[in-house]
Motif scaffolding. Structure first.
Motif, mmCIF file in Angstrom:
data_model
loop_
_atom_site.group_PDB
_atom_site.id
_atom_site.type_symbol
_atom_site.label_atom_id
_atom_site.label_comp_id
_atom_site.label_asym_id
_atom_site.label_seq_id
_atom_site.Cartn_x
_atom_site.Cartn_y
_atom_site.Cartn_z
ATOM 1 N N LEU A 395 0.818 -1.205 0.000
ATOM 2 C CA LEU A 395 0.000 0.000 0.000
ATOM 3 C C LEU A 395 0.854 1.258 0.000
ATOM 4 C CD1 LEU A 395 -3.037 -0.601 2.409
ATOM 5 C CD2 LEU A 395 -3.133 0.224 0.048
ATOM 6 N N GLU A 396 1.970 1.217 0.741
ATOM 7 C CA GLU A 396 2.848 2.387 0.812
ATOM 8 C C GLU A 396 3.361 2.777 -0.566
ATOM 9 O OE1 GLU A 396 2.779 0.462 4.806
ATOM 10 O OE2 GLU A 396 3.026 -0.245 2.755
ATOM 11 N N GLU A 397 3.787 1.798 -1.335
ATOM 12 C CA GLU A 397 4.326 2.083 -2.664
ATOM 13 C C GLU A 397 3.214 2.480 -3.631
ATOM 14 O OE1 GLU A 397 7.130 2.478 -5.803
ATOM 15 O OE2 GLU A 397 7.181 2.646 -3.628
ATOM 16 N N ALA A 398 2.048 1.833 -3.518
ATOM 17 C CA ALA A 398 0.921 2.195 -4.383
ATOM 18 C C ALA A 398 0.488 3.634 -4.116
ATOM 19 C CB ALA A 398 -0.252 1.233 -4.156
ATOM 20 N N GLU A 399 0.485 4.039 -2.845
ATOM 21 C CA GLU A 399 0.106 5.414 -2.499
ATOM 22 C C GLU A 399 1.130 6.403 -3.037
ATOM 23 O OE1 GLU A 399 -0.059 9.162 -0.628
ATOM 24 O OE2 GLU A 399 1.534 7.740 -0.121
ATOM 25 N N ARG A 400 2.402 6.052 -2.955
ATOM 26 C CA ARG A 400 3.458 6.939 -3.471
ATOM 27 C C ARG A 400 3.299 7.144 -4.971
ATOM 28 N NH1 ARG A 400 7.548 7.191 -6.418
ATOM 29 N NH2 ARG A 400 7.446 4.970 -6.982
ATOM 30 N N ILE A 401 2.998 6.066 -5.699
ATOM 31 C CA ILE A 401 2.829 6.155 -7.152
ATOM 32 C C ILE A 401 1.624 7.023 -7.497
ATOM 33 C CG2 ILE A 401 2.251 4.820 -9.229
ATOM 34 C CD1 ILE A 401 3.879 2.487 -7.977
ATOM 35 N N GLY A 420 -5.074 6.413 1.262
ATOM 36 C CA GLY A 420 -4.087 5.347 1.101
ATOM 37 C C GLY A 420 -2.880 5.470 1.999
ATOM 38 N N THR A 421 -2.808 6.536 2.798
ATOM 39 C CA THR A 421 -1.642 6.723 3.663
ATOM 40 C C THR A 421 -1.767 5.866 4.921
ATOM 41 O OG1 THR A 421 -2.648 8.596 4.819
ATOM 42 C CG2 THR A 421 -1.297 9.095 2.870
ATOM 43 N N ARG A 422 -0.605 5.539 5.490
ATOM 44 C CA ARG A 422 -0.575 4.724 6.705
ATOM 45 C C ARG A 422 -1.369 5.384 7.839
ATOM 46 N NH1 ARG A 422 3.264 0.986 8.406
ATOM 47 N NH2 ARG A 422 4.671 1.620 6.706
ATOM 48 N N GLN A 423 -1.245 6.719 7.938
ATOM 49 C CA GLN A 423 -1.893 7.450 9.025
ATOM 50 C C GLN A 423 -3.412 7.328 8.957
ATOM 51 O OE1 GLN A 423 -0.948 11.643 9.103
ATOM 52 N NE2 GLN A 423 -2.091 12.017 10.998
ATOM 53 N N LEU A 424 -3.991 7.521 7.770
ATOM 54 C CA LEU A 424 -5.444 7.457 7.648
ATOM 55 C C LEU A 424 -5.952 6.028 7.829
ATOM 56 C CD1 LEU A 424 -8.069 8.983 7.153
ATOM 57 C CD2 LEU A 424 -7.763 8.604 4.703
ATOM 58 N N ILE A 425 -5.242 5.064 7.273
ATOM 59 C CA ILE A 425 -5.673 3.667 7.411
ATOM 60 C C ILE A 425 -5.592 3.226 8.871
ATOM 61 C CG2 ILE A 425 -5.099 1.280 6.799
ATOM 62 C CD1 ILE A 425 -4.293 2.370 4.020
ATOM 63 N N GLN A 426 -4.556 3.661 9.585
ATOM 64 C CA GLN A 426 -4.442 3.315 10.998
ATOM 65 C C GLN A 426 -5.602 3.902 11.798
ATOM 66 O OE1 GLN A 426 -2.036 1.185 12.289
ATOM 67 N NE2 GLN A 426 -3.485 1.228 14.004
ATOM 68 N N LYS A 427 -6.050 5.079 11.393
ATOM 69 C CA LYS A 427 -7.211 5.689 12.044
ATOM 70 C C LYS A 427 -8.438 4.797 11.890
ATOM 71 C CE LYS A 427 -10.032 9.908 11.872
ATOM 72 N NZ LYS A 427 -10.249 11.215 11.180
ATOM 73 N N ARG A 428 -8.604 4.198 10.712
ATOM 74 C CA ARG A 428 -9.739 3.294 10.480
ATOM 75 C C ARG A 428 -9.603 2.025 11.335
ATOM 76 N NH1 ARG A 428 -12.131 5.038 5.529
ATOM 77 N NH2 ARG A 428 -11.865 7.300 5.582
ATOM 78 N N ILE A 429 -8.379 1.507 11.418
ATOM 79 C CA ILE A 429 -8.138 0.309 12.227
ATOM 80 C C ILE A 429 -8.445 0.579 13.695
ATOM 81 C CG2 ILE A 429 -6.372 -1.322 13.027
ATOM 82 C CD1 ILE A 429 -4.930 -0.833 10.316
ATOM 83 N N ASP A 430 -7.942 1.710 14.199
ATOM 84 C CA ASP A 430 -8.170 2.068 15.603
ATOM 85 C C ASP A 430 -9.666 2.258 15.881
ATOM 86 O OD1 ASP A 430 -5.437 2.015 15.926
ATOM 87 O OD2 ASP A 430 -5.197 4.190 15.836
ATOM 88 N N HIS A 431 -10.371 2.859 14.924
ATOM 89 C CA HIS A 431 -11.813 3.061 15.070
ATOM 90 C C HIS A 431 -12.527 1.722 15.197
ATOM 91 C CE1 HIS A 431 -15.897 4.102 13.176
ATOM 92 N NE2 HIS A 431 -15.930 4.522 14.425
#
Length: 438
Positions: A395-401, A420-431
């Protein structure tokens, strides 16, 4: 030579055209569009412009060029019965007939269908007309926070959620009354807590095959702020799940869709051929249905079709011939991130007619949406302009592209950098973790 009619002129249809072009059958694509999409034009053998309500014109165009079958991209032609008009000319269609397209065009139809056939997934809900809206006060007293949904197509922008779009019950009911000025019914249902996911399924009316799960981002601005849109971008993962989803969650959503597919046949006596795209929510009590769309998602199509490994023409033929179970449908185990380029001011006060320049030399995929190719270049409408997609092993590389691709679209434009960033996805996981706690 296989000839195929493609109805639609958005980024979703651009992705469909690209996928058809990859087929070993080398089909000739004929496009019926409302405006000249420059991406679709690169693949189209022939083009006709017109309204999506002009069902006879669309059917006549298909008959004139001699297509084998048609693919309907957007919801508007489904609402107007384009699949029915094509069927009268003996032309099969990937896209349901009007009575079956009620799955999307009427939220009350779908809620009632699940209720009648005792299919799990519904929240507590009630449907109201102008004559019965006075009863809404009593209903909302018993369900806590709630959601208001106009019964009809609203481009993903008509749903109001308590706590986001209105605060008090009185404000919610006032909006419900407002909806009844333009719609025959309004649905009020309990507000669910969880994380949404898109599960698009292919079906021939009997066999139902799930595609990789995707998460869309409806809010206009970063950190999920601002008004709802048709979708500002989306992502999918290499394992075809999502970071907060289990295989069991996806199977639960798939099982609901299978039961709905059977119920539709019982209701209409006609097989549903096309895409059943379920918008689901994972909650503490299990998977719940938010809504169905009767076609490929936008932007979700741009995540999924570029990683499809099975020949798309073979899949379409199998759906038409009721032989989908004989086709092994496979998707590459890749991560994808889609970010939508939109005009500055979108969605409330978007600039119209602005010219953009797109440098497609990046590793990203570019899919043109509500733009028009003119002699002097590509011009935007007030709606979404270009879907930019990154595909990679992570996901990190796909988001960079995808982000690099977005930087190559020049003009008065905006996009959400956080998708697609780690920060936003982690927010969804924590939620989701906070909701699932005992």
């Amino acid at each position: 030579m296989t000839k195929i009619l493609l109805v639609g002129n958005g980024a979703r249809e651009h992705a469909i055209a690209e996928t058809l072009e990859k087929s070993r059958h080398r089909p000739r694509i004929y496009a019926y569009m409302k405006a000249n999409n420059p991406g679709i034009l690169t693949y189209a053998e022939g083009v006709e412009l017109g309204s999506y309500s002009a069902t006879r014109q669309i059917a006549a165009f298909a008959k004139k060029v001699g297509v084998e079958f048609a693919i309907i991209g957007p919801e508007e032609p489904l609402k107007h019965g384009v699949a029915d008009a094509l069927a009268k000319e003996g032309i099969p269609c990937i896209g349901p007939k009007r009575i079956l397209a009620q799955l999307e065009t009427s939220k009350s139809f779908t809620r009632s269908l699940l209720d009648t056939y005792k299919i799990p997934g519904n929240p507590l809900f009630a449907s109201f007309t102008r004559e019965s809206i006075a009863n809404a006060d009593a209903f909302v007293r018993d369900i806590g926070q709630f959601v208001v949904k106009p019964d009809g197509l609203t481009g993903g922008k008509g749903v109001w959620v308590q706590g986001d779009h209105f605060r008090t019950k009185e404000e919610g009911i006032a909006y419900a009354r407002e909806c009844l000025q333009d719609h025959p019914r309004v649905i009020i249902e309990e507000k669910l807590e969880g994380e949404e996911f898109s599960l698009q399924c292919l079906t021939d009316g009997e066999t139902v095959v799930a595609m990789p799960a995707v998460q869309d981002h409806k809010r206009a601005f970063e950190d999920d702020k601002g008004p709802n849109t048709g979708g500002m971008g989306s992502y999918s993962c290499p394992d075809h799940l999502l970071p907060f989803l289990t295989r069991k969650d996806v199977e639960e959503g798939l099982e609901i869709t299978k039961k709905v597919c059977r119920a539709l046949y019982e209701e209409a006596g006609d097989p549903y051929i096309g895409v059943m795209y379920g918008g689901f929510m994972k909650t503490k009590k299990g998977v719940r249905l938010i809504e169905y769309n009767a076609r490929f998602g936008d932007p979700e199509t741009m995540n999924i079709l570029p990683i499809l490994k099975t020949d798309f023409v073979d899949i379409c033929r199998a759906m038409i011939d009721s032989k989908l179970e004989t086709v092994g449908i496979e998707f590459a185990k890749k991560a994808t991130v889609c970010k939508y380029i939109v005009p500055e001011g979108y969605p409330s006060n978007p600039a119209k007619g602005g010219k953009i320049e797109v440098d497609e030399s990046a590793d990203a995929y570019f899919y043109y949406a509500a733009v028009e190719g003119k002699e002097d270049g590509i011009h935007m409408s007030p709606s979404r302009a270009v879907g930019v997609v990154g595909i990679a092993d992570t996901l990190e590389e796909a988001e960079r592209i995808a982000e690099d691709g977005c930087s190559r679209v020049k003009g008065k434009v905006y996009h959400r950098r956080d998708i697609g960033t780690r920060q936003l996805i982690q927010k969804r996981i924590d939620h989701m973790d906070s909701i699932m706690k005992p």
